[in-house]
Design an enzyme around this catalytic site. Sequence first.
Site, short mmCIF file in Angstrom:
data_model
loop_
_atom_site.label_atom_id
_atom_site.label_comp_id
_atom_site.label_asym_id
_atom_site.label_seq_id
_atom_site.Cartn_x
_atom_site.Cartn_y
_atom_site.Cartn_z
N ARG A 243 0.85 -1.19 0.00
CA ARG A 243 0.00 0.00 0.00
C ARG A 243 0.89 1.24 0.00
NH1 ARG A 243 -2.28 -3.79 3.35
NH2 ARG A 243 -4.40 -4.46 2.76
N LYS A 277 -1.94 -3.80 17.47
CA LYS A 277 -1.08 -3.90 18.64
C LYS A 277 -0.39 -5.26 18.75
CE LYS A 277 -3.91 -0.58 21.20
NZ LYS A 277 -4.77 -0.36 22.40
N HIS A 339 -1.79 3.38 -5.68
CA HIS A 339 -2.43 2.18 -5.16
C HIS A 339 -2.71 1.17 -6.27
CE1 HIS A 339 -5.02 -0.31 -2.64
NE2 HIS A 339 -4.69 0.42 -1.61
N ARG A 342 -0.86 -2.35 -7.00
CA ARG A 342 -1.28 -3.59 -6.34
C ARG A 342 -2.20 -4.40 -7.24
NH1 ARG A 342 -0.81 -4.11 -1.00
NH2 ARG A 342 -2.95 -4.79 -0.54
N HIS A 365 -3.52 -9.15 2.45
CA HIS A 365 -4.98 -9.14 2.56
C HIS A 365 -5.42 -10.05 3.69
CE1 HIS A 365 -5.94 -7.66 -1.79
NE2 HIS A 365 -5.67 -6.68 -0.95
N TYR A 375 -6.52 -20.76 11.36
CA TYR A 375 -5.66 -21.94 11.36
C TYR A 375 -4.58 -21.93 10.29
CZ TYR A 375 -8.91 -23.89 14.71
OH TYR A 375 -9.67 -24.11 15.83
#
Length: 413
Positions: A243, A277, A339, A342, A365, A375
Amino acid sequence: MAELTALAARNAQPREKPYRLAAGRGLYLQVMPNGAKYWRQKYRYLGKAMMIGHGVFPEVSLAQAREACDEARKVLASGVDPSSHRKMAKRALKVQTENSVKAVVTEWYRLHRDEWSETYAERIIHSMENDIFPWLGDRPIGSIEPRDLLVRLQEIQQRGAKETGHRLRRWLSHVFRYAIVKGVAERDPAADLQGALKPIDQNNFPTITEPERIGELLRAIEGYSGTYITRAALKLSPLVFTRPGELRFAEWSEFDLEKGEWLVPGSRLKLRKAQKKVAKPHVVPLSRQAVQILIGLKPLTGAGRYVFPGERTATRPLSENTLNAALHRMGFKGEIVAHGFRHMASTALNEAGWSEDAIERQLAHKDKNFIRATYNKAQYLEERRAMMQAWADYLDKLRVKDVERPTALRKVA
């Protein structure tokens, strides 16, 4: 006694004790033993002798002092003490300044700054500084009406920045709600503008997918006549297709050029605040071509924090609009934005048969399948290394007109 003249005021010499030179209507110049000269005005209020100052000579001229004296006499004639009136005016100005749109926005911004990514935070303050502060920044936030915001946001949209207008309305709504809690505003005028602005175009970011046109773009970038830093950012953009904000805020400490890796901090990824975080860095494998661009750039910006520092100051990264403006100047306005690299890479790599999982992981993504996202911890790193090198080699061939079909990018089984 003749009234004081500007020449007499200038020539007045200090004496052993302070003395006064009358200027008429209660105004006088008080000359101090140290040579300082103060404008004073004596008057009576409710039968009591009073005094008010009007500044220092010569910073305040005789004409200016007399004008201030006349204003004080008008206030006195209305039944108000000029000294109290001045104190109230100063207090009101102080309150207005402390509670101006600019002051409250800045306070709100600092309060929430740590909750946002660097890209998002920089976008907010940059938009406020450029599109709101010059027009509404000095106004008391409680005085802002819906019409004031509507006029400004419509002006922003008229220059083609529809999305910016909507973003600012949303951010300002948060600011006004903060001002209400703070007690300096009674309502949120930004909330009244829902539906009043032009809708955002829902089209994808413009991009180029035709191999021949991609080659033309790459040759234009190679010959770009702007700054070396901007050209390097343009050359690296299609090679890493992160990005734009992730690229602009890239720091040298995040790169291992010997290993050929860039670790984009989780705080800079497009995630929810709680996820930022705990998010791990996103690994971006670097092709040989990408490493060479960075090696060439390091002597110029390597001593600083940012790989692509801004043109005005090295303490901030390249501005949000720099790359798009450069693409416009090169003749690609409306065809591609920063952008769009991408989508360009994603389209070509998917058509060439590379793993969708590897491509999506490279694009950072989020997996839409919650269970799969929980998983599936695979990074597809080795496949992505091969894919990024194949992509860089393919772009080189397009740039020199050596490839006409995307099959040249086909994954080798």
